[in-house]
Structures are given as structure tokens and as C-alpha cells.
Design a protein around this motif. Structure first.
Motif, short mmCIF file in Angstrom:
data_model
loop_
_atom_site.label_atom_id
_atom_site.label_comp_id
_atom_site.label_asym_id
_atom_site.label_seq_id
_atom_site.Cartn_x
_atom_site.Cartn_y
_atom_site.Cartn_z
N TYR A 96 0.84 -1.19 0.00
CA TYR A 96 0.00 0.00 0.00
C TYR A 96 0.88 1.25 0.00
O TYR A 96 1.90 1.29 0.69
CB TYR A 96 -0.90 0.03 1.24
N GLU A 97 0.50 2.24 -0.75
CA GLU A 97 1.22 3.51 -0.79
C GLU A 97 0.38 4.53 -0.03
O GLU A 97 -0.50 5.17 -0.61
CB GLU A 97 1.47 3.93 -2.23
N TYR A 98 0.66 4.66 1.26
CA TYR A 98 -0.09 5.57 2.12
C TYR A 98 0.42 6.99 1.95
O TYR A 98 1.60 7.22 1.70
CB TYR A 98 0.07 5.18 3.59
N ARG A 99 -0.51 7.94 2.09
CA ARG A 99 -0.12 9.35 2.10
C ARG A 99 -0.80 10.04 3.27
O ARG A 99 -1.91 9.69 3.66
CB ARG A 99 -0.47 10.03 0.79
N LYS A 100 -0.11 11.00 3.82
CA LYS A 100 -0.60 11.72 4.99
C LYS A 100 -1.17 13.06 4.54
O LYS A 100 -0.72 13.64 3.57
CB LYS A 100 0.56 11.96 5.96
N SER A 101 -2.14 13.55 5.27
CA SER A 101 -2.76 14.83 4.97
C SER A 101 -1.74 15.96 5.02
O SER A 101 -0.81 15.94 5.83
CB SER A 101 -3.86 15.12 6.00
N SER A 102 -1.94 16.96 4.18
CA SER A 102 -1.06 18.14 4.20
C SER A 102 -1.29 18.95 5.48
O SER A 102 -0.48 19.79 5.83
CB SER A 102 -1.31 19.01 2.97
N PHE A 103 -2.40 18.71 6.18
CA PHE A 103 -2.68 19.39 7.44
C PHE A 103 -2.02 18.69 8.63
O PHE A 103 -2.09 19.16 9.74
CB PHE A 103 -4.20 19.46 7.69
N SER A 104 -1.40 17.57 8.39
CA SER A 104 -0.80 16.78 9.45
C SER A 104 0.46 17.45 9.99
O SER A 104 1.20 18.10 9.26
CB SER A 104 -0.45 15.40 8.91
N ASN A 105 0.69 17.26 11.29
CA ASN A 105 1.94 17.69 11.90
C ASN A 105 2.28 16.72 13.01
O ASN A 105 1.54 15.77 13.26
CB ASN A 105 1.87 19.14 12.39
N GLU A 106 3.37 16.94 13.68
CA GLU A 106 3.84 15.99 14.70
C GLU A 106 2.92 15.88 15.91
O GLU A 106 2.88 14.87 16.58
CB GLU A 106 5.25 16.37 15.16
N LYS A 107 2.14 16.92 16.22
CA LYS A 107 1.30 16.90 17.41
C LYS A 107 -0.16 16.54 17.12
O LYS A 107 -0.90 16.25 18.04
CB LYS A 107 1.35 18.26 18.09
N ALA A 108 -0.57 16.59 15.88
CA ALA A 108 -1.97 16.35 15.53
C ALA A 108 -2.28 14.86 15.42
O ALA A 108 -1.40 14.05 15.15
CB ALA A 108 -2.30 17.03 14.21
N GLU A 109 -3.52 14.54 15.62
CA GLU A 109 -3.98 13.18 15.41
C GLU A 109 -4.40 13.06 13.96
O GLU A 109 -5.37 13.68 13.53
CB GLU A 109 -5.15 12.86 16.34
N CYS A 110 -3.67 12.30 13.20
CA CYS A 110 -3.92 12.22 11.76
C CYS A 110 -4.02 10.78 11.29
O CYS A 110 -3.58 9.86 11.96
CB CYS A 110 -2.78 12.90 11.00
N VAL A 111 -4.59 10.66 10.13
CA VAL A 111 -4.67 9.36 9.48
C VAL A 111 -3.94 9.43 8.15
O VAL A 111 -3.69 10.51 7.62
CB VAL A 111 -6.13 8.90 9.26
#
Length: 69
Positions: free
Chosen positions: A6-21
């Protein structure tokens, strides 16, 4: 069944402190894989593209309200 990468990508709104998928849309079936970016080796949730689109639409339109703390 062959193993697929799988080629996962992270949201551009993601940062080290945020809860992201992270999401992967390159799956050779009609599915989207979603995983917790902090637990990337962990399990993933597979949903239909129409379900993902409905979720994103509701999120952007403000239909989904985060819980109050």
C-alpha cells in the motif's frame, strides 16, 4: 493471495502533534485503506470509495462536529 504494498499518504494538514490518518488509494480492489499515522505498522481499515467520499463531504460541509472536551 499475493501481498500488496500500500502507498499511504498523509494529509497536508498533518503535523507531529496532531492526530492524523493516512490513506492508500492504490489498492487493486475497490477499497481505500485508512490507518493511524502514529501506528503505521498497525492495522488498517478498508472502506469503499463511496463511503470515503460521503465521509469527506460531510466533514467539509460541517455536518460532522468534533466532540466537546
Amino acid at each position: 493471495m499475493p501481498e500488496y504494498k500500500y502507498e499511504y499518504r498523509k494529509s497536508s494538514f498533518s503535523n507531529e502533534k496532531a492526530e492524523c490518518v493516512e490513506i492508500a488509494t492504490n489498492i487493486p480492489t475497490t477499497a481505500i485503506a485508512i490507518r493511524d499515522s502514529k501506528r503505521s505498522p498497525g492495522p488498517s481499515l478498508h472502506i469503499r470509495p463511496a463511503t470515503w467520499t460521503a465521509f469527506r463531504t460531510a466533514l467539509v460541509s460541517g455536518e460532522l462536529v468534533p466532540p466537546r472536551s
